[in-house]
Design a protein around this motif. Sequence first.
Motif, mmCIF file in Angstrom:
data_model
loop_
_atom_site.group_PDB
_atom_site.id
_atom_site.type_symbol
_atom_site.label_atom_id
_atom_site.label_comp_id
_atom_site.label_asym_id
_atom_site.label_seq_id
_atom_site.Cartn_x
_atom_site.Cartn_y
_atom_site.Cartn_z
ATOM 1 N N ILE A 25 -3.772 2.584 -3.285
ATOM 2 C CA ILE A 25 -3.088 3.620 -3.024
ATOM 3 C C ILE A 25 -4.208 4.579 -2.025
ATOM 4 N N VAL A 26 -3.839 4.752 -0.949
ATOM 5 C CA VAL A 26 -4.784 5.385 -0.039
ATOM 6 C C VAL A 26 -4.181 6.764 0.418
ATOM 7 N N ILE A 27 -4.847 8.451 -0.530
ATOM 8 C CA ILE A 27 -4.046 9.370 -0.309
ATOM 9 C C ILE A 27 -5.193 10.338 0.733
ATOM 10 N N THR A 28 -4.040 10.549 1.457
ATOM 11 C CA THR A 28 -4.577 12.101 2.519
ATOM 12 C C THR A 28 -4.297 13.695 2.056
ATOM 13 N N ASN A 29 -4.384 14.373 2.538
ATOM 14 C CA ASN A 29 -5.204 15.405 2.831
ATOM 15 C C ASN A 29 -4.948 16.085 3.948
ATOM 16 N N ILE A 84 1.181 -1.175 0.190
ATOM 17 C CA ILE A 84 -0.152 0.326 -0.481
ATOM 18 C C ILE A 84 0.526 1.158 -0.509
ATOM 19 N N GLY A 85 0.422 2.079 -0.607
ATOM 20 C CA GLY A 85 0.797 3.259 -1.443
ATOM 21 C C GLY A 85 -0.019 4.885 -0.293
ATOM 22 N N LEU A 86 0.963 5.372 1.152
ATOM 23 C CA LEU A 86 -0.151 6.059 1.460
ATOM 24 C C LEU A 86 0.935 7.334 1.041
ATOM 25 N N LEU A 87 -0.150 8.322 0.243
ATOM 26 C CA LEU A 87 0.521 9.000 -0.307
ATOM 27 C C LEU A 87 -0.580 11.084 -0.334
ATOM 28 N N THR A 135 4.710 7.721 0.567
ATOM 29 C CA THR A 135 5.866 8.703 0.005
ATOM 30 C C THR A 135 4.791 10.185 -0.555
ATOM 31 N N HIS A 136 5.047 10.561 -0.908
ATOM 32 C CA HIS A 136 4.709 11.964 -1.270
ATOM 33 C C HIS A 136 4.951 12.837 -2.533
ATOM 34 N N ASP A 137 5.938 10.836 -3.425
ATOM 35 C CA ASP A 137 5.734 11.378 -4.352
ATOM 36 C C ASP A 137 5.166 10.308 -5.629
ATOM 37 N N GLN A 138 4.162 11.194 -6.402
ATOM 38 C CA GLN A 138 3.287 10.147 -7.002
ATOM 39 C C GLN A 138 3.255 9.276 -8.110
#
Length: 355
Positions: A203-207, A31-34, A190-193
């Motif tokens: 991918i889990v997108i956080t904001n 899983i990518g936490l992006l 990562t912050h690299d898409q």
Amino acid sequence: MYIELKNINKSFGDFKASDNVSFGIEKGKLIGLLGPSGSGKTTILRMLAGLEKQDSGDIFINGKNVNKLASSERGIGFVFQSYALFPFKTVYDNIAYGLKVQKKDKAYIKQRVTELLELVGLPDTANRYPDQLSGGQRQRIALARALAPQPELLLLDEPFAAIDAKVRKELRTWLRETIDKIGITSIFVTHDQDEAIEVADEIVITNKGRVEQVGNPVEIYLEPKTPFVAQFIGQSAIIEDFSRLKGFESDKSDLSAVIRPEFIEINKFEDSGYHQFESAMEDGIVEDISFRGSNFEVHTKINGITVTGRYPLNAPRLKKGDKVKVLIKKLYTINNDSTEILVNKALDDSELYYI
Ligand code: ATP
């Protein structure tokens, strides 16, 4: 679900670092936490690892609530952003560290370290010290060390952030292959898409402490669910008042949308006469053009709006000031909290299959 976070909240003073975070992960997935800097990715990882305690909410690993378990009891391997190897220990002793803590016998430790050095592709480095390794090699050893005690879950916090671009790309592929080989459930921040899109199963997108969207990379890329995701992923730009554009006319004005270069087709003015969607094309003027290796990036002014598209190398050359015909195939509209895919009225869905 193998890992589950349910309604997790975490504040630092007045600052909400996790705002009702919930998501689940299937066993064996990567899983990518992006998300952008400060969006709460590391906080999620640290709470999973038991290095930080959530204010409310539950964390489950393999069906078991781990809220009250100490970090050392959670069966987690951790690879940090910066090289966290012990500088005064050899590679062998670094990898053996967790096994010694577990009081494994010497023969087992030797066999396990040898096996891990093989796995990470550095079998001849056992006697070296961390400062005798390259950055990429150090992170491979950091992975070997994290895997040594056979954790159930592997957490990686920007593992390649300090490594230069080319090696970083190789390491990504290597990480994906290595994780596939051992089949361990893993989460990396990562912050690299590009990194997330290339490597992750999901991918889990956080904001701003919230989870915006969870999905596989293709879904995230093609079907963003929120205006934030639409803008954050891809080479996205915002255009205001798009209802002025051909094929997107509407009664409402002041609508804004996200556009990406691949939604735009640019044709040299003289070559566009035979085009099947000629009537849906805008007249434009090339404002700027730059060579991007596999194509040109062209900034074009259409109807008072500047858009950026790609232009093939094998098409008749363009220069600044040239007249062009521009077809905008689709947009992602920006509403308050949602986004919709809006297709140019002249195109049918089949035309969009490839975008
Ligand atoms: P980055 O990509 O920059 O590492 P991130 O998405 O991982 O960012 P976090 O490290 O989770 O973000 O931090 C989220 C927010 O919480 C940040 O604004 C950060 O300053 C704040 N924060 C994190 N840890 C603490 C702490 N121990 N005390 C106070 N504030 C904290």
